[in-house]
Design an enzyme around this catalytic site. Sequence first.
Site, PDB file in Angstrom:
ATOM      1  N   TRP A 100       0.818  -1.218   0.000  1.00  0.00           N
ATOM      2  CA  TRP A 100       0.000   0.000   0.000  1.00  0.00           C
ATOM      3  C   TRP A 100       0.843   1.256   0.000  1.00  0.00           C
ATOM      4  O   TRP A 100       0.510   2.244  -0.670  1.00  0.00           O
ATOM      5  CB  TRP A 100      -1.008  -0.024   1.150  1.00  0.00           C
ATOM      6  CG  TRP A 100      -2.045  -1.068   0.900  1.00  0.00           C
ATOM      7  CD1 TRP A 100      -2.180  -2.270   1.523  1.00  0.00           C
ATOM      8  CD2 TRP A 100      -3.054  -1.041  -0.130  1.00  0.00           C
ATOM      9  NE1 TRP A 100      -3.211  -2.980   0.967  1.00  0.00           N
ATOM     10  CE2 TRP A 100      -3.768  -2.263  -0.048  1.00  0.00           C
ATOM     11  CE3 TRP A 100      -3.425  -0.124  -1.118  1.00  0.00           C
ATOM     12  CZ2 TRP A 100      -4.825  -2.577  -0.906  1.00  0.00           C
ATOM     13  CZ3 TRP A 100      -4.478  -0.429  -1.965  1.00  0.00           C
ATOM     14  CH2 TRP A 100      -5.166  -1.636  -1.861  1.00  0.00           C
ATOM     15  N   ASP A 167      -1.306   6.992   5.952  1.00  0.00           N
ATOM     16  CA  ASP A 167      -2.415   6.139   5.561  1.00  0.00           C
ATOM     17  C   ASP A 167      -2.671   5.202   6.739  1.00  0.00           C
ATOM     18  O   ASP A 167      -1.898   4.281   6.988  1.00  0.00           O
ATOM     19  CB  ASP A 167      -2.044   5.346   4.304  1.00  0.00           C
ATOM     20  CG  ASP A 167      -3.107   4.314   3.931  1.00  0.00           C
ATOM     21  OD1 ASP A 167      -4.143   4.248   4.619  1.00  0.00           O
ATOM     22  OD2 ASP A 167      -2.884   3.572   2.953  1.00  0.00           O
ATOM     23  N   LYS A 191     -12.835  -0.796   7.099  1.00  0.00           N
ATOM     24  CA  LYS A 191     -12.145  -1.753   7.971  1.00  0.00           C
ATOM     25  C   LYS A 191     -12.533  -1.538   9.439  1.00  0.00           C
ATOM     26  O   LYS A 191     -12.999  -2.459  10.094  1.00  0.00           O
ATOM     27  CB  LYS A 191     -10.635  -1.629   7.798  1.00  0.00           C
ATOM     28  CG  LYS A 191     -10.177  -1.978   6.378  1.00  0.00           C
ATOM     29  CD  LYS A 191      -8.688  -2.007   6.286  1.00  0.00           C
ATOM     30  CE  LYS A 191      -8.195  -2.082   4.858  1.00  0.00           C
ATOM     31  NZ  LYS A 191      -8.599  -3.302   4.154  1.00  0.00           N
TER      32      LYS A 191
END
Length: 355
Positions: A100, A167, A191
Site C-alpha cells: 500500500w 495512511d 475496515k
Amino acid sequence: MAIFSFASAQAPLPPSVLAEIRDDLGPRRSGLSLLDLPFSGGEFEDIRAGAEADLRALLGLGDDYRVLFLQGGATAMFSLAPMNLLRRGETADYVVTGLWSRRAAEAASSQIDVRMAATGDGRSLPPPEEWRLSADAAYLHLTSTETAEGLQYFVFPDLNGVPVVADMTADFLTRPIPLAPFGLIYASAQKNLGVAGLTIVVIHEKLLRRVASEVPAPFSFARQAEARSKVNTPPVFAIAVAAKMLRWLRAGGGLVAAEARNARKAETLYSALAASDIYQCPAEVENRSAVSVRFQLAEAAREPQFLREAEEAGFLHLKGHPAVGGLRASLYNGVTQEAVEALADFLVDFAQRRG
Ligand SMILES: Cc1ncc(COP(=O)(O)O)c(C=O)c1O
C-alpha cells in the site's frame, strides 16, 4: 453454524452496530429511513456533527485539526494528498514498506519527484531512526499498517517539524496515537469505521490552505473543510454508519479499551499459530500487526485444503492478499473475541488432524 468473516474489506461490523443499523432502515423518529435522509437536512447535519464530535473526543483533537468526510477511498488520497499539500517544485519523503505504501508513492510520483526515505523487505519495518529525511521535504508519508504484509508501526516520532502524512486505513481508531507528529491522517472506513464509501481525513489547519485554489472543489481539503464536507452530496449512509461506530467505540471505553481488545484478539491468534509448526508467520515478531495477521502453511500446497475446511467450518475470507499469497486474518474493530477464539480452536484442530 456460526459464520465468522475475517475479510480485509468489507470487515464485519460489531453485532450491536449491525442491529442498530437494521432498526434504522425502517422509519426513524423523523419518519424517514436512514437510507432516505437528505444530505442538506438538519437530521443529517446532526449525525455528521455528532460523528465529528465523537471522533474529536476519541482522538483528543484540538481546534487546530479539521475532520473531513470524503469519498474515493485511501486510494484517492494517494493522489489527493500531494495535490493538496505540495506547491509547485516541492517534494516529499515516502517510507515504502509494502504494497500500500508502494501504491501511495507510485501515485504521488506522477505529480512529484518522490524521495524514498526508507524501503522495507516485506517482513520487517525500517525503524524511524533509519529513515533518511530530505532537508526540504514538505511532508513524510507512511502507512501505519501494511495490510498485505501484516506489518505495523508502533512508534511515531516527531520529525522536527516535518509533518507526517499517514495512511491509517488498517489501524485507524484501533489504538491511541500521539497527534503531534501528524499533519494529515487518512483512512477508508470499511475496515474499522463502518462501510465503504467514506474516507476520513484529519488534517492540521497549517496544511489546509497550501494550494487550495488549484484543486477541484470536491477534492480540495480546504473547500471541503469550509463546506463541512458538503461541497457535493456526501456519502450519507456511510457517515451515519461511522457515527454509530464512533458512538460504539466511545461507549466501549475509547481507544485505550479498543487497543486492549485488539491486542487480546491478536494474542489469541498469534498464540494459536505459534502452537503448531504447520503454521508460519512471515512478519518479524516486533513488527507484527495486531489487526492484519499474515500467516501461511509450512506446506503451501495444502492451503487450498485449509481454506476449504475453514469455510466449511464457518471461517470466511482467510486468503492472503494476492500480492503476497498465503493466508490472512483481519481483526479489525468489529471482529469479536469470540470469533477469534473460534478461529484459534479451528487452527489447533486443523493442525492436529492434518499436521
Ligand atoms: C493500508 C491500506 N491503504 C489503502 C487501501 C485502499 O483502500 P481503498 O480500497 O478504500 O482505496 C487499503 C485497502 O485494503 C489498505 O489496506
